[in-house]
Scaffold this active site. Structure first.
Site, PDB file in Angstrom:
ATOM      1  N   GLU A 139       0.699  -1.187   0.009  1.00 36.99           N
ATOM      2  CA  GLU A 139       0.108  -0.292  -0.077  1.00 36.99           C
ATOM      3  C   GLU A 139       0.956   1.336  -0.083  1.00 36.99           C
ATOM      4  O   GLU A 139       0.374   2.346  -0.620  1.00 36.99           O
ATOM      5  CB  GLU A 139      -0.951  -0.044   1.196  1.00 36.99           C
ATOM      6  N   GLU A 159      -3.913  -9.988   3.949  1.00 38.53           N
ATOM      7  CA  GLU A 159      -4.593  -9.568   4.925  1.00 38.53           C
ATOM      8  C   GLU A 159      -5.776 -10.605   5.082  1.00 38.53           C
ATOM      9  O   GLU A 159      -6.266 -10.739   6.344  1.00 38.53           O
ATOM     10  CB  GLU A 159      -5.378  -8.300   4.797  1.00 38.53           C
TER      11      GLU A 159
END
Length: 698
Positions: A139, A159
């Site tokens: 990210e 995740e």
């Protein structure tokens, strides 16, 4: 020749730009500028071997960005100073025990502001990525204008394995940059991809060798690097009507692997993209809310617990592996696959058997396995070179570790030991892969019983991470330590157990499978029994599992455990013996409880099923596992409740979102579990009697 050597060495040394001042103002970052006015920001998290993003790190990054806004450089390079990789993701320690969505949302909002600030920086920004770039690390990279990957880098969003989805803007930025069906697939599965695949998807703009980094950075900063641009197809796929159609398909696929009631994260991610995929700002806002809601769910907190259980079990391996040469005796399904896995992990392996056919079969399976899990043909060749057929068993003389994997017959194993013990070198370990015979029985004929221990692998060896490391009263402590280190060195998780019938995992799993057979005796359909277990969250039902394991092995282990534990185990039905004597052994013979075709069971019901699995059925299958785990703790066969949970998850696939059989009992309430077991004992027999260990279990 000299230049070639320098090229190779050049690829090992990371290019960090100008040498930073040791007394810089930041704890986790070093900031320098080169002669072209390009700022080099090196991320080197203090006191850690890998870079992770904590609240403190994000706060410091914010201060760095403020400095860069005040004194704008010609460009910005972000790179990791850690050899292990770019950024391994968020600091998962900060996820543990979260209970308040508002607190999580506030924290994630602060982190979002930092990533947004990086994206808005009015200078060309480049992420230079080596090694792992995962989760929050990816990210950060997505917020830069360009991404340069070093050959061998790996990218992914894991995740979902923690019951979450990306939370630092990744859901919005990734689906806009890359074909959203590909982006969603990667986020929904947690899979990683290597640098060249990332380049073809448009996730990175270039793949470079380390020695070319400086030039690649200049090209990126001064506009000479052609950046990957989202195509028209991305815009179409992100449009409202198309998102709705694709989202429905994604939900159907997700349901097969991760049912909604147990794993909310994939569905939250699909909802997020379906409702907001066309509007980046709205999606970034909704991502924060969705992430916070997921973080406080029991599923996420239990999956975060599983993450730490894995880390805890890795530590049990210790370090300093001294095993280089492994000799495996018995090239059947287990022995052959153990040999193949050890060779895959860099060990020299000799594989012995009485006959040539099993060795040939094992070599073929090894080649098939390597073809699937190793990316480069040269590395496949190297792994096969390390796996050496050894009909004469000469490998015994030089092996550091000998693993015996012959059939489960005491006399046969003792004969094997008698022939090999005189040929073993000084200091070598003799390990058995037995799943059922106590080491006390195996050691009786050995001259040096102190070097015997158990290394019990689970099937399939290439997928199940657990190895039970079994000791008896006389096992040499130093050799036991070496065995634990060996298990870590081949990328597996060790469970130290004291020798006892069934050890931990088989002893806990046998009542699960035998109870299912008692239910069959009660005329409950096999599909309903399997559905009950899957409803609880098991990866497969006990009937299908018995077929996978082999009904002959189930029968042997059941008989052995009943001879020791008597009526605390369900009785073995007579018809199971008949099936075994007729050769209906399950998957390996093509027929057991199910008919198997191409390695898959035919689950088409003979008659349409109307019966539904009941809570009582689930308790009958599941609670005995928790009961046995408590008994093993009480008896000192294992000494740590957390590690017991880890073993059952990594060795059997026990519903990970429940955090293991003992964690499940704690969550449900020990008193509730004990009273449920008592009620079952009253109705079905003494095998459900609660173990005395519940009285002291916390």
């Amino acid at each position: 020749m000299y230049s070639k050597i320098m090229d190779v060495l050049g690829d090992r040394v990371l290019e960090f730009g100008p040498k930073p001042d040791a007394a810089g103002p930041y704890k986790n970052f070093k900031l320098t500028r080169d002669v072209d006015g390009i700022a080099w920001l090196l991320f080197d998290r203090d006191g850690s071997s890998a870079n992770t993003l904590s609240a403190g790190v994000m706060e410091e990054l914010d201060a760095v960005l403020a400095e860069l806004e005040g004194h704008r450089p010609a460009g910005l390079v972000i790179r990791s100073a850690k050899p292990s990789g770019f950024i391994a993701g968020a600091d998962v320690n900060e996820f543990r025990g979260a209970t308040e969505t508002s607190a999580v949302e506030a924290a994630i909002g602060r982190a979002h502001a930092v990533i947004d600030r990086l994206e808005a920086l009015r200078v060309p920004s480049v992420a230079v990525i080596h090694g792992f770039c995962l989760g929050g690390g990816l990210e950060v990279a997505l917020a830069c204008q360009s991404r340069i990957a070093i050959d061998g880098a790996r990218f992914g969003f894991p995740e979902v394995m923690l019951g979450l989805h990306p939370g630092l803007g990744g859901t919005a930025r990734f689906t806009r940059l890359v074909n959203p069906t590909q982006a969603m697939s990667l986020m929904l599965t947690g899979r990683t991809i290597e640098a060249r695949r990332a380049r073809s998807l448009g996730l990175v703009d270039a793949v470079a060798q380390e020695r070319h980094v400086k030039n690649a950075v200049k090209d990126a900063v001064f506009g000479r690097l052609k950046r990957a641009q989202p195509g028209v197809l991305n815009t179409v796929l992100n449009s409202d009507p198309v998102r709705g159609l694709l989202a429905s398909r994604m939900r159907r696929e997700a349901e097969k692997a991760a049912p909604h009631e147990h794993y909310p994260a994939p569905y939250a991610l699909i909802d997020l993209w379906e409702h907001h995929g066309g509007d980046k700002i709205a999606m970034l806002t909704a991502e924060r809310v969705s992430f916070a809601k997921l973080m406080v769910t029991q599923a996420a907190q239990n999956l975060i617990r599983v993450f730490f259980l894995r880390e805890q079990m890795k530590k049990l391996a210790g370090s300093g592996n001294a095993i280089g040469h492994v000799h495996v005796i018995g090239a059947g399904a287990m022995g052959g696959d153990i040999a193949a896995w050890c060779a895959n992990e860099g060990m020299r392996v000799t594989l012995a058997d009485m006959k040539a056919e099993p060795i040939a079969g094992a070599m073929k399976r090894a080649a098939d396995l390597y073809g699937k899990i190793i990316r480069k043909p040269t590395l496949v060749r190297d792994a096969l070179d390390r796996l050496v057929p050894d009909m004469d068993g000469e490998g015994v003389r030089n092996a550091d570790l000998i693993i015996e994997a012959v059939p489960e017959k005491l006399e046969l194993k003792q004969r094997v030991y008698a022939s090999l013990e005189p040929r073993m070198k000084q200091g070598a370990i003799l390990a058995t892969n037995t799943s059922s015979i106590p080491l006390q029985d195996l050691r009786t004929t050995l001259e040096r019983p102190e070097r015997l221990l158990g290394l019990h692998f689970f099937n399939p060896v290439s997928r199940l991470q657990l190895v039970e490391v079994v000791s008896h009263d006389g096992t040499d402590a130093e050799l036991l330590k070496q065995a634990l280190a060996f298990v870590g060195a081949i990328g597996r998780l060790p469970l130290p157990v004291k020798s006892s019938p069934g050890f931990l995992v088989n002893r806990a799993l046998t009542p699960y499978m035998l109870e299912a057979m008692v239910m069959l005796d009660e005329r409950i359909d096999k599909s309903v029994i399997d559905a009950a277990a899957k409803k609880f969250g098991m990866p497969m039902g006990p009937i299908e599992l018995a077929d996978q394991v082999g009904l002959d092995i189930c029968l042997d282990v059941g008989d052995m455990l009943r001879s020791k534990f008597g009526d605390s185990l369900p009785p073995t039905p007579a018809w199971l013996r008949e099936k075994v004597s007729k050769g209906e052994l399950g998957r390996k013979t093509g027929k057991g409880f199910y008919v198997w075709r191409d390695g898959k069971p035919d689950k088409t019901p003979a008659v349409p099923q109307t019966a539904q699995p009941s809570d009582e059925m689930i308790d009958r299958l599941i609670l005995p596992m928790s009961n046995v785990c408590v008994a093993c703790l009480r008896e000192g066969i294992v000494d740590n409740a957390d590690v017991v949970d880890g073993a059952m998850i990594f060795g059997t696939g026990y519903a990970p979102f429940r955090g293991g059989p003992l964690n499940h009992a704690r969550t449900r309430g020990v008193e509730n579990v004990v009273s449920a077991l008592r009620a079952l004992a009253q109705k079905f027999g003494d095998r459900f009697t609660p173990d005395a260990g519940w009285e002291t279990f916390k």
